[in-house]
Design a protein around this motif. Sequence first.
Motif, PDB file in Angstrom:
ATOM      1  N   TYR A  62     -41.026  27.168  81.970  1.00 14.09           N
ATOM      2  CA  TYR A  62     -41.703  27.053  83.269  1.00 14.09           C
ATOM      3  C   TYR A  62     -42.768  25.960  83.266  1.00 14.09           C
ATOM      4  O   TYR A  62     -43.101  25.399  84.306  1.00 14.09           O
ATOM      5  N   ARG A  63     -43.276  25.651  82.083  1.00 14.14           N
ATOM      6  CA  ARG A  63     -44.268  24.570  81.985  1.00 14.14           C
ATOM      7  C   ARG A  63     -43.644  23.239  82.439  1.00 14.14           C
ATOM      8  O   ARG A  63     -44.208  22.511  83.252  1.00 14.14           O
ATOM      9  N   LEU A  64     -42.464  22.932  81.905  1.00 19.83           N
ATOM     10  CA  LEU A  64     -41.836  21.657  82.263  1.00 19.83           C
ATOM     11  C   LEU A  64     -41.421  21.652  83.731  1.00 19.83           C
ATOM     12  O   LEU A  64     -41.484  20.609  84.403  1.00 19.83           O
ATOM     13  N   GLU A  65     -41.025  22.829  84.234  1.00 24.97           N
ATOM     14  CA  GLU A  65     -40.660  22.915  85.649  1.00 24.97           C
ATOM     15  C   GLU A  65     -41.843  22.508  86.525  1.00 24.97           C
ATOM     16  O   GLU A  65     -41.706  21.736  87.468  1.00 24.97           O
ATOM     17  N   GLY A  66     -43.006  23.039  86.218  1.00 22.13           N
ATOM     18  CA  GLY A  66     -44.191  22.687  87.002  1.00 22.13           C
ATOM     19  C   GLY A  66     -44.555  21.220  86.830  1.00 22.13           C
ATOM     20  O   GLY A  66     -44.881  20.523  87.799  1.00 22.13           O
ATOM     21  N   GLN A  67     -44.475  20.734  85.599  1.00 21.98           N
ATOM     22  CA  GLN A  67     -44.916  19.358  85.319  1.00 21.98           C
ATOM     23  C   GLN A  67     -43.975  18.299  85.901  1.00 21.98           C
ATOM     24  O   GLN A  67     -44.389  17.167  86.155  1.00 21.98           O
ATOM     25  N   LYS A  68     -42.718  18.662  86.149  1.00 22.74           N
ATOM     26  CA  LYS A  68     -41.787  17.677  86.710  1.00 22.74           C
ATOM     27  C   LYS A  68     -42.205  17.241  88.109  1.00 22.74           C
ATOM     28  O   LYS A  68     -41.801  16.185  88.595  1.00 22.74           O
ATOM     29  N   THR A  69     -43.059  18.042  88.774  1.00 23.05           N
ATOM     30  CA  THR A  69     -43.467  17.714  90.148  1.00 23.05           C
ATOM     31  C   THR A  69     -44.255  16.411  90.219  1.00 23.05           C
ATOM     32  O   THR A  69     -44.323  15.787  91.283  1.00 23.05           O
ATOM     33  N   ALA A  70     -44.850  16.000  89.094  1.00 26.35           N
ATOM     34  CA  ALA A  70     -45.596  14.731  89.104  1.00 26.35           C
ATOM     35  C   ALA A  70     -44.642  13.573  89.384  1.00 26.35           C
ATOM     36  O   ALA A  70     -45.007  12.612  90.081  1.00 26.35           O
ATOM     37  N   ALA A  71     -43.430  13.652  88.863  1.00 26.80           N
ATOM     38  CA  ALA A  71     -42.434  12.597  89.125  1.00 26.80           C
ATOM     39  C   ALA A  71     -42.079  12.579  90.612  1.00 26.80           C
ATOM     40  O   ALA A  71     -41.933  11.496  91.207  1.00 26.80           O
ATOM     41  N   PHE A  72     -41.982  13.752  91.228  1.00 26.31           N
ATOM     42  CA  PHE A  72     -41.686  13.803  92.673  1.00 26.31           C
ATOM     43  C   PHE A  72     -42.785  13.062  93.449  1.00 26.31           C
ATOM     44  O   PHE A  72     -42.511  12.283  94.361  1.00 26.31           O
ATOM     45  N   GLU A  73     -44.025  13.339  93.062  1.00 26.52           N
ATOM     46  CA  GLU A  73     -45.153  12.724  93.784  1.00 26.52           C
ATOM     47  C   GLU A  73     -45.165  11.198  93.618  1.00 26.52           C
ATOM     48  O   GLU A  73     -45.492  10.468  94.553  1.00 26.52           O
ATOM     49  N   VAL A  74     -44.821  10.738  92.418  1.00 24.48           N
ATOM     50  CA  VAL A  74     -44.778   9.287  92.168  1.00 24.48           C
ATOM     51  C   VAL A  74     -43.751   8.642  93.107  1.00 24.48           C
ATOM     52  O   VAL A  74     -44.027   7.642  93.771  1.00 24.48           O
TER      53      VAL A  74
END
Length: 355
Positions: A160-172
């Motif tokens: 779940y950590r990586l799931e949450g952290q992948k959102t930074a790529a969406f924002e970029v």
Amino acid sequence: MVNWQGLINEYTELLPVNENTPRLSLHEGDTPLIRLDTLSEKFEAELYAKVEGVNPTGSFKDRGMVMAVAKAKEAGAHTVICASTGNTSASAAAYASRAGLNTIVVIPEGKIALGKLAQAMMYGAKIVSIEGNFDEALRIVRGIAEKREDITLVNSVNPYRLEGQKTAAFEVVDALGKAPDYLTIPVGNAGNISAYWKGFKEYDEKYACGLPKIYGFQAEGSAAIVRDEIIPQPETIATAIRIGNPASWALAVAARDESGGAIEAVTDEEILEAYELLAGTEGIFAEPGSNASVAGMLRSLRSGRIEKGSTVVTVLTGNGLKDPETAIDQIIQKPKVLPNDEKQIIEYIESISQD
Ligand code: F0G
């Protein structure tokens, strides 16, 4: 104006959440992508920083932790546990406190920045400081979490950590309107590089936004992936990434290879040069570990490996205020101490205002 609702609410469709997942938030995510104007001009490229230090506890960990803690609560855990070089412990403790869970953190004695320790203490974590390093701490907490169903491990081996952290790529991608040509990122336990790659791939499948080449940077004294061997006693001034056996090693190598990127080492000198340059020329104060990615970006631009005209995003993982000791110890320009004598003070200020 509609207020940002935090990652779980904003990206519900793209995250593994359901109606039983608590809508936990401290307003994480929605971090700025700041154009590095001076450096862009100097290197004739479009350079941007993803400033993760503005997250609620001052690092990118909040993106992963909101998910990991929400899912731990959903599953009925009463305690979260992690090993940490500092930021993970601060973030875990903050989100657990908000969710009404207990936190236990295991940290390497004397090797975590002061601000991070203060945070974990303030948020009420039970802190165990060991003579060993991060890798040893991680081995211990993994063992405990395997045996205890009521204790959830929230290091980045928790999916779940990586799931949450992948959102930074969406924002970029949302900010640029497409994927950048390059992403430069520090590598410690190798979770974040893996999360970004996952995020870019998912967004590309959905929106055909393209994919960046991922350039990861480890500190030279902790460059296990670069050297392709475990480093039993990792060392670097960038304590955040002082890790000799990254847990997400294989995922990081996959991100590197699938994207056509690279993982390289930067020296402590290069990290400190970038640290000072970024704050002094762009007004962005990021912690030393974060500047591994800036150091790597600068070197790649100077060598021409990142071509002129490229769009580059460099990930600034943590706020500079977390580590005041390194700032004060390393920066040559120290405060001028004067007696409380008005004439002397004014004379001195006039002498320095000529420059
Ligand atoms: N930058 C900062 C500021 C970090 O705190 C970390 C990791 C990294 C980069 C590297 O990210 O581990 O996903 O490759 N800090 C962890 C911690 C290990 O315990 O706070 P990674």
